[in-house]
Write a protein that holds these residues in place. Sequence first.
Motif, mmCIF file in Angstrom:
data_model
loop_
_atom_site.group_PDB
_atom_site.id
_atom_site.type_symbol
_atom_site.label_atom_id
_atom_site.label_comp_id
_atom_site.label_asym_id
_atom_site.label_seq_id
_atom_site.Cartn_x
_atom_site.Cartn_y
_atom_site.Cartn_z
ATOM 1 N N MET A 1 0.844 -1.185 0.000
ATOM 2 C CA MET A 1 0.000 0.000 0.000
ATOM 3 C C MET A 1 0.883 1.240 0.000
ATOM 4 N N GLU A 2 0.502 2.195 -0.830
ATOM 5 C CA GLU A 2 1.253 3.450 -0.890
ATOM 6 C C GLU A 2 0.877 4.359 0.269
ATOM 7 N N GLN A 3 1.829 5.226 0.626
ATOM 8 C CA GLN A 3 1.596 6.193 1.699
ATOM 9 C C GLN A 3 2.092 7.557 1.246
ATOM 10 N N VAL B 1 -5.117 7.479 -5.944
ATOM 11 C CA VAL B 1 -4.118 8.510 -6.224
ATOM 12 C C VAL B 1 -4.581 9.514 -7.272
ATOM 13 N N ILE B 2 -5.850 9.483 -7.593
ATOM 14 C CA ILE B 2 -6.386 10.396 -8.602
ATOM 15 C C ILE B 2 -7.134 11.538 -7.918
ATOM 16 N N GLY B 3 -6.832 12.766 -8.325
ATOM 17 C CA GLY B 3 -7.493 13.999 -7.917
ATOM 18 C C GLY B 3 -8.369 13.985 -6.680
ATOM 19 N N LYS B 4 -9.674 13.792 -6.878
ATOM 20 C CA LYS B 4 -10.644 13.925 -5.794
ATOM 21 C C LYS B 4 -10.402 12.918 -4.683
ATOM 22 N N GLY B 5 -10.082 11.684 -5.017
ATOM 23 C CA GLY B 5 -9.840 10.662 -3.996
ATOM 24 C C GLY B 5 -8.659 11.004 -3.115
ATOM 25 N N LEU B 6 -7.584 11.489 -3.722
ATOM 26 C CA LEU B 6 -6.402 11.875 -2.955
ATOM 27 C C LEU B 6 -6.689 13.098 -2.089
ATOM 28 N N THR C 1 -3.096 20.878 -5.475
ATOM 29 C CA THR C 1 -3.303 19.494 -5.898
ATOM 30 C C THR C 1 -3.327 19.468 -7.415
ATOM 31 N N ASP C 2 -3.527 18.281 -7.989
ATOM 32 C CA ASP C 2 -3.624 18.196 -9.444
ATOM 33 C C ASP C 2 -5.066 18.320 -9.921
ATOM 34 N N SER C 3 -5.970 18.614 -9.003
ATOM 35 C CA SER C 3 -7.355 18.866 -9.416
ATOM 36 C C SER C 3 -7.914 19.977 -8.525
ATOM 37 N N HIS C 4 -8.722 20.843 -9.088
ATOM 38 C CA HIS C 4 -9.255 21.960 -8.318
ATOM 39 C C HIS C 4 -10.325 21.459 -7.345
#
Length: 92
Positions: free
Chosen positions: A1-3, A31-36, A59-62
């Motif tokens: 699992m990533e941290q 690891v995608i936008g909203k989830g992160l 972040t990478d998403s607004h």
Amino acid sequence: MEQLSLCVRYVEESTEKIKEDFLQFVPITDVIGKGLADTILKALKNVGCFHARAVQWSTDSHKSVYLLAVYLHCSSHSFNLAVTNACSVQVI
């Protein structure tokens, strides 16, 4: 699992110096936008970080969570996009 490493940067009122503190490692499954972003916000809430006074969110998403914050596109993501566009190697 990533941290991910959850850190906060703030101005210490008594010295008016910028401080940065590590809070904790946070396991991530999305690891995608909203989830992160949701994972980070939940972790900040769990450690009692009062983020209503946040002045920057990157972040990478607004995600307009902090009404008074300046939104900055993630510099690492921007750099990755620039390298990808400039390079013919698809793996990057």
